[in-house]
Scaffold this motif. Structure first.
Motif, PDB file in Angstrom:
ATOM      1  N   ILE A  64       0.836  -1.202   0.000  1.00 39.25           N
ATOM      2  CA  ILE A  64       0.000   0.000   0.000  1.00 39.25           C
ATOM      3  C   ILE A  64       0.872   1.253   0.000  1.00 39.25           C
ATOM      4  CG2 ILE A  64      -1.598   1.366   1.423  1.00 39.25           C
ATOM      5  CD1 ILE A  64      -2.848  -1.353   2.277  1.00 39.25           C
ATOM      6  N   THR A  65       1.916   1.232   0.836  1.00 43.90           N
ATOM      7  CA  THR A  65       2.802   2.397   0.928  1.00 43.90           C
ATOM      8  C   THR A  65       3.469   2.692  -0.411  1.00 43.90           C
ATOM      9  OG1 THR A  65       3.238   1.889   3.258  1.00 43.90           O
ATOM     10  CG2 THR A  65       4.784   3.365   2.158  1.00 43.90           C
ATOM     11  N   LEU A  66       3.959   1.655  -1.065  1.00 43.02           N
ATOM     12  CA  LEU A  66       4.674   1.863  -2.323  1.00 43.02           C
ATOM     13  C   LEU A  66       3.763   2.176  -3.505  1.00 43.02           C
ATOM     14  CD1 LEU A  66       7.410  -0.904  -2.010  1.00 43.02           C
ATOM     15  CD2 LEU A  66       7.675   1.565  -1.684  1.00 43.02           C
ATOM     16  N   LEU A  67       2.567   1.585  -3.501  1.00 42.30           N
ATOM     17  CA  LEU A  67       1.678   1.756  -4.652  1.00 42.30           C
ATOM     18  C   LEU A  67       0.731   2.949  -4.537  1.00 42.30           C
ATOM     19  CD1 LEU A  67       0.812  -1.999  -5.286  1.00 42.30           C
ATOM     20  CD2 LEU A  67       2.454  -0.564  -6.536  1.00 42.30           C
ATOM     21  N   ALA A  68       0.273   3.252  -3.334  1.00 46.56           N
ATOM     22  CA  ALA A  68      -0.739   4.304  -3.179  1.00 46.56           C
ATOM     23  C   ALA A  68      -0.143   5.686  -2.935  1.00 46.56           C
ATOM     24  CB  ALA A  68      -1.677   3.944  -2.030  1.00 46.56           C
ATOM     25  N   PHE A  69       1.056   5.743  -2.383  1.00 45.42           N
ATOM     26  CA  PHE A  69       1.661   7.032  -2.067  1.00 45.42           C
ATOM     27  C   PHE A  69       2.914   7.207  -2.916  1.00 45.42           C
ATOM     28  CE2 PHE A  69      -0.553   5.508   1.730  1.00 45.42           C
ATOM     29  CZ  PHE A  69      -1.481   6.542   1.883  1.00 45.42           C
ATOM     30  N   HIS A  70       2.934   8.288  -3.699  1.00 50.42           N
ATOM     31  CA  HIS A  70       3.999   8.441  -4.686  1.00 50.42           C
ATOM     32  C   HIS A  70       5.098   9.415  -4.276  1.00 50.42           C
ATOM     33  CE1 HIS A  70       1.643   5.891  -7.232  1.00 50.42           C
ATOM     34  NE2 HIS A  70       0.601   6.684  -7.100  1.00 50.42           N
ATOM     35  N   THR A  71       4.881  10.156  -3.198  1.00 51.22           N
ATOM     36  CA  THR A  71       5.947  11.061  -2.752  1.00 51.22           C
ATOM     37  C   THR A  71       6.510  10.564  -1.425  1.00 51.22           C
ATOM     38  OG1 THR A  71       4.498  12.535  -1.502  1.00 51.22           O
ATOM     39  CG2 THR A  71       4.821  13.038  -3.850  1.00 51.22           C
ATOM     40  N   HIS A  72       7.740  10.937  -1.187  1.00 50.46           N
ATOM     41  CA  HIS A  72       8.422  10.522   0.037  1.00 50.46           C
ATOM     42  C   HIS A  72       7.693  11.054   1.280  1.00 50.46           C
ATOM     43  CE1 HIS A  72      11.844   8.993   2.219  1.00 50.46           C
ATOM     44  NE2 HIS A  72      12.028  10.163   2.813  1.00 50.46           N
ATOM     45  N   GLU A  73       7.220  12.286   1.223  1.00 48.48           N
ATOM     46  CA  GLU A  73       6.539  12.904   2.361  1.00 48.48           C
ATOM     47  C   GLU A  73       5.237  12.177   2.699  1.00 48.48           C
ATOM     48  OE1 GLU A  73       7.733  14.709  -0.274  1.00 48.48           O
ATOM     49  OE2 GLU A  73       9.503  15.441   0.811  1.00 48.48           O
ATOM     50  N   LYS A  74       4.470  11.794   1.666  1.00 46.14           N
ATOM     51  CA  LYS A  74       3.205  11.079   1.908  1.00 46.14           C
ATOM     52  C   LYS A  74       3.465   9.687   2.486  1.00 46.14           C
ATOM     53  CE  LYS A  74       0.413  13.510  -1.478  1.00 46.14           C
ATOM     54  NZ  LYS A  74      -0.360  13.426  -2.724  1.00 46.14           N
ATOM     55  N   ARG A  75       4.521   9.042   2.010  1.00 41.13           N
ATOM     56  CA  ARG A  75       4.872   7.728   2.542  1.00 41.13           C
ATOM     57  C   ARG A  75       5.288   7.835   4.012  1.00 41.13           C
ATOM     58  NH1 ARG A  75       8.274   5.498  -2.684  1.00 41.13           N
ATOM     59  NH2 ARG A  75       6.439   4.975  -3.924  1.00 41.13           N
ATOM     60  N   ILE A  76       6.073   8.848   4.331  1.00 43.93           N
ATOM     61  CA  ILE A  76       6.493   9.063   5.722  1.00 43.93           C
ATOM     62  C   ILE A  76       5.280   9.315   6.613  1.00 43.93           C
ATOM     63  CG2 ILE A  76       7.669  10.708   7.251  1.00 43.93           C
ATOM     64  CD1 ILE A  76       9.853  10.922   5.155  1.00 43.93           C
ATOM     65  N   LEU A  77       4.356  10.144   6.140  1.00 43.95           N
ATOM     66  CA  LEU A  77       3.154  10.446   6.917  1.00 43.95           C
ATOM     67  C   LEU A  77       2.331   9.187   7.155  1.00 43.95           C
ATOM     68  CD1 LEU A  77       1.390  12.607   8.263  1.00 43.95           C
ATOM     69  CD2 LEU A  77       0.221  12.874   6.066  1.00 43.95           C
ATOM     70  N   PHE A  78       2.100   8.396   6.100  1.00 44.88           N
ATOM     71  CA  PHE A  78       1.297   7.177   6.233  1.00 44.88           C
ATOM     72  C   PHE A  78       1.939   6.189   7.204  1.00 44.88           C
ATOM     73  CE2 PHE A  78       0.455   2.786   4.781  1.00 44.88           C
ATOM     74  CZ  PHE A  78      -0.903   2.726   5.060  1.00 44.88           C
ATOM     75  N   VAL A  79       3.208   5.890   7.002  1.00 44.90           N
ATOM     76  CA  VAL A  79       3.891   4.915   7.860  1.00 44.90           C
ATOM     77  C   VAL A  79       4.031   5.462   9.278  1.00 44.90           C
ATOM     78  CG1 VAL A  79       6.055   3.657   8.219  1.00 44.90           C
ATOM     79  CG2 VAL A  79       5.061   3.788   5.946  1.00 44.90           C
ATOM     80  N   GLY A  80       4.311   6.767   9.417  1.00 41.98           N
ATOM     81  CA  GLY A  80       4.449   7.364  10.742  1.00 41.98           C
ATOM     82  C   GLY A  80       3.166   7.282  11.550  1.00 41.98           C
ATOM     83  N   VAL A  81       2.048   7.641  10.947  1.00 42.85           N
ATOM     84  CA  VAL A  81       0.758   7.575  11.647  1.00 42.85           C
ATOM     85  C   VAL A  81       0.401   6.126  11.960  1.00 42.85           C
ATOM     86  CG1 VAL A  81      -1.723   7.977  11.394  1.00 42.85           C
ATOM     87  CG2 VAL A  81      -0.102   9.753  10.734  1.00 42.85           C
ATOM     88  N   PHE A  82       0.629   5.261  11.008  1.00 38.09           N
ATOM     89  CA  PHE A  82       0.338   3.834  11.201  1.00 38.09           C
ATOM     90  C   PHE A  82       1.147   3.272  12.378  1.00 38.09           C
ATOM     91  CE2 PHE A  82       0.633  -0.665  10.126  1.00 38.09           C
ATOM     92  CZ  PHE A  82      -0.692  -0.935   9.843  1.00 38.09           C
ATOM     93  N   CYS A  83       2.439   3.577  12.414  1.00 35.24           N
ATOM     94  CA  CYS A  83       3.294   3.099  13.506  1.00 35.24           C
ATOM     95  C   CYS A  83       2.912   3.734  14.833  1.00 35.24           C
ATOM     96  CB  CYS A  83       4.757   3.375  13.184  1.00 35.24           C
ATOM     97  SG  CYS A  83       5.394   2.362  11.843  1.00 35.24           S
ATOM     98  N   ASP A  84       2.521   5.009  14.818  1.00 34.33           N
ATOM     99  CA  ASP A  84       2.070   5.670  16.045  1.00 34.33           C
ATOM    100  C   ASP A  84       0.862   4.961  16.640  1.00 34.33           C
ATOM    101  OD1 ASP A  84       3.884   7.641  16.553  1.00 34.33           O
ATOM    102  OD2 ASP A  84       2.667   9.289  15.790  1.00 34.33           O
ATOM    103  N   ILE A  85      -0.082   4.607  15.797  1.00 33.89           N
ATOM    104  CA  ILE A  85      -1.293   3.932  16.280  1.00 33.89           C
ATOM    105  C   ILE A  85      -0.929   2.619  16.972  1.00 33.89           C
ATOM    106  CG2 ILE A  85      -3.398   2.725  15.522  1.00 33.89           C
ATOM    107  CD1 ILE A  85      -3.630   4.958  13.347  1.00 33.89           C
TER     108      ILE A  85
END
Length: 156
Positions: free
Chosen positions: A34-55
């Motif tokens: 999902i991270t690699l296919l749905a988010f195309h910029t480095h910042e969006k990937r960081i945000l997605f993984v960061g929030v996911f890991c925070d949860i």
């Protein structure tokens, strides 16, 4: 007979652990995809993984708090592990300090909450420790309770 039952229980436990591990691997692969296919910029990937890991980090820190209701109603910390609460608190404090040095908001939020949850657990433990009943001078922990095993198989 008893060794067959014990063997069956061990195999059942291994299957359960294996299925859990397989589920985690599949889940992790899905997150990576999902991270690699749905988010195309480095910042969006960081945000997605960061929030996911925070949860999940917050869930990890808060999971020992599920026993709070039992501690309060029984006025006993018999089933609340002190060392887990202490480790949660210290781990949260160390990672919060590190997050403040680097000012990483993802680490700061989840580990700051983790330090707070660990502190709550320690305060609760201190508050109800004196009212916890002692069993024969020694507290019986759930991990110390064992099933009796017959030695008839060793006599054969």
């Amino acid at each position: 007979m008893q060794s067959d039952i014990l063997s069956h229980l061990q195999n059942k436990g291994r299957k359960k652990v294996s299925l859990g591990l397989l589920g985690e691997v599949i889940f992790m692969a899905a997150i990576v995809a999902i991270t690699l296919l749905a988010f195309h910029t480095h910042e969006k990937r960081i945000l997605f993984v960061g929030v996911f890991c925070d949860i999940f980090n917050i869930l990890m820190y808060a999971s020992p708090l599920t026993i709070v209701k039992k501690v309060v109603t029984t006025k006993s910390v018999e089933f609340m592990p002190l060392y887990l609460s202490l480790a949660n608190f210290l781990n949260g404090c160390v990672w919060t300090a590190y997050a403040l040095i680097k000012f990483d908001i993802f680490m700061l939020v989840s580990n700051g909450l983790g330090a707070f949850f660990g502190l709550l657990q320690l305060v609760l433990y201190a508050f109800y420790y004196k009212s916890t009943p002692k069993h024969g001078g020694k507290e019986v922990k759930p991990s110390e309770i064992q099933l009796p095993v017959s030695d008839t198989a060793s006599r054969v």
